[in-house]
Design an enzyme around this catalytic site. Structure first.
Site, PDB file in Angstrom:
ATOM      1  N   ARG A  21      -3.489   4.992 -15.105  1.00  0.00           N
ATOM      2  CA  ARG A  21      -3.349   6.420 -15.448  1.00  0.00           C
ATOM      3  C   ARG A  21      -2.939   6.583 -16.913  1.00  0.00           C
ATOM      4  O   ARG A  21      -3.482   7.424 -17.645  1.00  0.00           O
ATOM      5  CB  ARG A  21      -2.297   7.025 -14.521  1.00  0.00           C
ATOM      6  CG  ARG A  21      -1.874   8.449 -14.824  1.00  0.00           C
ATOM      7  CD  ARG A  21      -0.834   8.820 -13.779  1.00  0.00           C
ATOM      8  NE  ARG A  21      -0.235  10.126 -13.968  1.00  0.00           N
ATOM      9  CZ  ARG A  21       0.853  10.358 -14.702  1.00  0.00           C
ATOM     10  NH1 ARG A  21       1.444   9.364 -15.344  1.00  0.00           N
ATOM     11  NH2 ARG A  21       1.343  11.578 -14.796  1.00  0.00           N
ATOM     12  N   ARG A  25      -5.228   8.402 -19.612  1.00  0.00           N
ATOM     13  CA  ARG A  25      -4.793   9.675 -20.213  1.00  0.00           C
ATOM     14  C   ARG A  25      -4.424   9.506 -21.688  1.00  0.00           C
ATOM     15  O   ARG A  25      -4.668  10.404 -22.505  1.00  0.00           O
ATOM     16  CB  ARG A  25      -3.639  10.266 -19.404  1.00  0.00           C
ATOM     17  CG  ARG A  25      -4.147  10.723 -18.038  1.00  0.00           C
ATOM     18  CD  ARG A  25      -3.147  11.546 -17.275  1.00  0.00           C
ATOM     19  NE  ARG A  25      -3.760  12.032 -16.042  1.00  0.00           N
ATOM     20  CZ  ARG A  25      -3.125  12.694 -15.090  1.00  0.00           C
ATOM     21  NH1 ARG A  25      -1.838  12.954 -15.218  1.00  0.00           N
ATOM     22  NH2 ARG A  25      -3.763  13.112 -14.010  1.00  0.00           N
ATOM     23  N   ASP A 127       5.228 -11.751 -10.338  1.00  0.00           N
ATOM     24  CA  ASP A 127       5.880 -13.040 -10.615  1.00  0.00           C
ATOM     25  C   ASP A 127       6.791 -12.992 -11.852  1.00  0.00           C
ATOM     26  O   ASP A 127       7.724 -13.785 -11.968  1.00  0.00           O
ATOM     27  CB  ASP A 127       4.830 -14.142 -10.833  1.00  0.00           C
ATOM     28  CG  ASP A 127       3.892 -14.281  -9.657  1.00  0.00           C
ATOM     29  OD1 ASP A 127       4.252 -13.828  -8.559  1.00  0.00           O
ATOM     30  OD2 ASP A 127       2.791 -14.842  -9.831  1.00  0.00           O
ATOM     31  N   ARG A 154      20.471  -9.837   6.968  1.00  0.00           N
ATOM     32  CA  ARG A 154      21.918 -10.049   7.009  1.00  0.00           C
ATOM     33  C   ARG A 154      22.521  -9.387   8.259  1.00  0.00           C
ATOM     34  O   ARG A 154      23.415  -9.935   8.901  1.00  0.00           O
ATOM     35  CB  ARG A 154      22.562  -9.457   5.751  1.00  0.00           C
ATOM     36  CG  ARG A 154      24.077  -9.581   5.732  1.00  0.00           C
ATOM     37  CD  ARG A 154      24.644  -8.710   4.621  1.00  0.00           C
ATOM     38  NE  ARG A 154      24.128  -9.104   3.325  1.00  0.00           N
ATOM     39  CZ  ARG A 154      24.528 -10.163   2.651  1.00  0.00           C
ATOM     40  NH1 ARG A 154      25.462 -10.952   3.154  1.00  0.00           N
ATOM     41  NH2 ARG A 154      24.023 -10.452   1.485  1.00  0.00           N
ATOM     42  N   ARG A 162      24.193 -16.537  12.446  1.00  0.00           N
ATOM     43  CA  ARG A 162      23.079 -17.407  12.062  1.00  0.00           C
ATOM     44  C   ARG A 162      22.951 -17.517  10.549  1.00  0.00           C
ATOM     45  O   ARG A 162      23.464 -16.671   9.811  1.00  0.00           O
ATOM     46  CB  ARG A 162      21.760 -16.808  12.572  1.00  0.00           C
ATOM     47  CG  ARG A 162      21.513 -17.075  14.016  1.00  0.00           C
ATOM     48  CD  ARG A 162      20.230 -16.401  14.452  1.00  0.00           C
ATOM     49  NE  ARG A 162      19.936 -16.727  15.826  1.00  0.00           N
ATOM     50  CZ  ARG A 162      19.198 -15.999  16.629  1.00  0.00           C
ATOM     51  NH1 ARG A 162      18.652 -14.875  16.186  1.00  0.00           N
ATOM     52  NH2 ARG A 162      18.964 -16.369  17.865  1.00  0.00           N
ATOM     53  N   MET A 169       7.781 -14.338  -2.699  1.00  0.00           N
ATOM     54  CA  MET A 169       6.674 -14.772  -3.567  1.00  0.00           C
ATOM     55  C   MET A 169       7.137 -15.010  -5.008  1.00  0.00           C
ATOM     56  O   MET A 169       8.301 -14.783  -5.330  1.00  0.00           O
ATOM     57  CB  MET A 169       5.577 -13.719  -3.556  1.00  0.00           C
ATOM     58  CG  MET A 169       4.562 -13.934  -2.468  1.00  0.00           C
ATOM     59  SD  MET A 169       3.120 -12.907  -2.778  1.00  0.00           S
ATOM     60  CE  MET A 169       1.987 -13.651  -1.623  1.00  0.00           C
ATOM     61  N   ARG A 247      17.138 -19.704  10.987  1.00  0.00           N
ATOM     62  CA  ARG A 247      15.831 -19.075  11.187  1.00  0.00           C
ATOM     63  C   ARG A 247      15.164 -18.887   9.820  1.00  0.00           C
ATOM     64  O   ARG A 247      15.857 -18.751   8.813  1.00  0.00           O
ATOM     65  CB  ARG A 247      15.954 -17.701  11.849  1.00  0.00           C
ATOM     66  CG  ARG A 247      16.536 -17.730  13.242  1.00  0.00           C
ATOM     67  CD  ARG A 247      15.496 -18.232  14.253  1.00  0.00           C
ATOM     68  NE  ARG A 247      15.949 -18.036  15.606  1.00  0.00           N
ATOM     69  CZ  ARG A 247      16.750 -18.859  16.277  1.00  0.00           C
ATOM     70  NH1 ARG A 247      17.229 -19.950  15.681  1.00  0.00           N
ATOM     71  NH2 ARG A 247      17.089 -18.599  17.523  1.00  0.00           N
TER      72      ARG A 247
HETATM   73  O1  F6P Z   1       0.586 -13.832  -8.711  1.00  0.00           O
HETATM   74  C1  F6P Z   1       0.979 -12.957  -7.709  1.00  0.00           C
HETATM   75  C2  F6P Z   1       1.040 -13.654  -6.378  1.00  0.00           C
HETATM   76  O2  F6P Z   1       1.408 -12.700  -5.396  1.00  0.00           O
HETATM   77  C3  F6P Z   1       1.957 -14.866  -6.312  1.00  0.00           C
HETATM   78  O3  F6P Z   1       3.313 -14.523  -6.168  1.00  0.00           O
HETATM   79  C4  F6P Z   1       1.388 -15.607  -5.144  1.00  0.00           C
HETATM   80  O4  F6P Z   1       1.664 -16.990  -5.253  1.00  0.00           O
HETATM   81  C5  F6P Z   1      -0.093 -15.359  -5.269  1.00  0.00           C
HETATM   82  O5  F6P Z   1      -0.237 -14.165  -6.039  1.00  0.00           O
HETATM   83  C6  F6P Z   1      -0.835 -15.168  -3.973  1.00  0.00           C
HETATM   84  O6  F6P Z   1      -2.182 -15.084  -4.275  1.00  0.00           O
HETATM   85  P1  F6P Z   1      -3.283 -14.499  -3.273  1.00  0.00           P
HETATM   86  O7  F6P Z   1      -3.018 -13.033  -3.119  1.00  0.00           O
HETATM   87  O8  F6P Z   1      -4.558 -14.791  -3.948  1.00  0.00           O
HETATM   88  O9  F6P Z   1      -3.083 -15.202  -1.959  1.00  0.00           O
END
Ligand code: F6P
Length: 323
Positions: A21, A25, A127, A154, A162, A169, A247
């Site tokens: 956007r 714009r 990331d 939590r 536990r 990610m 877990r």
């Molecule tokens: O780069 C972003 C990301 O979400 C990473 O954190 C993860 O390792 C990767 O992409 C997952 O890739 P895909 O969506 O191709 O499985």
């Protein structure tokens, strides 16, 4: 400059739409024409371009994902793929391209720049591993989604005495894990940037048990050497010595979805507009990022092949807070 194109590439990130956007714009406000390219570099190759007007990018600032679509496109890494992309850009009379994406996507931008096309990158990846930029679009939302999961776990962990290992990610960067781990009061955090063994993680969980905690949380970055599988294997063999039952929750792509936070929307708006301003002053082949609060442009050549690691020194802070 008369006409620019914009695409989103790589893993989607909350805030990408706000960036689209802002690019559209910002450029329209300068009297330029704007084309949206569908599905990242794949759309450049497939000649999938649509004109964007101000109303086409209305009502998207609050939505996650990317309305332009995204893809990972190995063909673009080949010279023949890039030749096709450049032909299509030329056929549409596009003078410059804005690429909104992470590391792999900006390597693609660098290749286009090397071949003489005018391109500006906008850092967008949950990331937060891009060099030349402090915080990329999407990572604040990803941290908050991880944090919400930690807070929820939590509650149940405490009810059942536990331990939980939560995997988030981040590919090879532990930024999401360290930030969410500190904000969520994790007992232990495992990052790709820092060596830690399953035995050490287990020992920290056991120590929390011995200190009388009703639960313990380990936040494990996706790219950490001590992954959740290794941890569960260790736990299987040493169940009794940890005290807590353990877990595992793997958040996976959940971390990438959702509504962009206010911080991501503002960041994306600033960076999208900055990319247009960068083109307006004749700069090319750069990433428009924010460093120490200010917009800074860094040559794409400097970014390629480098990554920005998470700050592992924050682990000590997390450790002290977990007593
Ligand atoms: O780069 C972003 C990301 O979400 C990473 O954190 C993860 O390792 C990767 O992409 C997952 O890739 P895909 O969506 O191709 O499985």
């Amino acid at each position: 400059m008369k006409k620019i194109a914009v695409l989103t590439s790589g893993g989607d990130a909350p805030g990408m739409n706000a960036a689209v956007r802002a690019v559209a714009r910002g450029a329209l406000a300068k009297g330029w024409q704007v084309m949206g390219v569908r599905n990242g570099y794949a759309g450049l190759l497939a000649d999938h371009f649509d004109p964007l007007q101000a109303r086409n990018v209305g009502g998207i600032i609050q939505s996650g994902g990317t309305v332009l679509g995204s893809a990972r496109c190995p063909e673009f890494a080949e010279p023949a793929g890039r030749k096709k992309a450049l032909q299509n850009l030329g056929a549409h009379g596009v003078d410059a391209l804005v690429v909104i994406g992470g590391n792999g996507s900006q390597s693609g931008s660098a290749s286009l720049a090397r071949e003489g096309f005018t391109v500006v990158g906008v850092p967008s990846t949950i990331d937060n591993d891009l060099y030349g930029n402090d915080v990329s679009i999407g990572c604040d939302t990803a941290i908050n989604i991880t944090l919400e999961a930690i807070d929820r776990l939590r509650t149940t962990a405490s009810s059942h005495q536990r331990a939980f290992a939560v995997e988030t990610m981040g590919r090879n960067c532990g930024y999401i894990a360290i930030m969410a781990g500190i904000a969520g009061g994790a007992e232990v955090i495992a990052l790709p940037e820092h060596e830690i063994t399953p035995a050490q993680v287990a020992e920290r969980l056991r120590a929390a048990y011995q200190r009388g905690k009703t639960h313990a949380l380990a936040v494990i970055a996706e790219g950490a050497k001590c992954g959740v599988h290794e941890l569960m294997e260790y736990y299987g063999a040493h169940r009794k010595s940890i005290g807590f039952d353990l877990r595992v929750t793997r958040l996976g792509h959940v971390v990438r979805g959702g509504i962009p936070s206010a911080a991501d929307r503002v960041l994306a708006t600033r960076l999208g507009a900055a990319a247009v301003d960068t083109l307006a002053v004749g700069k090319r082949g750069v990433l428009a990022g924010i460093i120490k609060g200010d917009v800074v442009v860094t040559p794409l050549e400097e970014i390629t092949g480098r990554t920005r690691p998470a700050d592992a020194s924050l682990l000590e802070l997390a450790r002290v807070m977990a007593i």
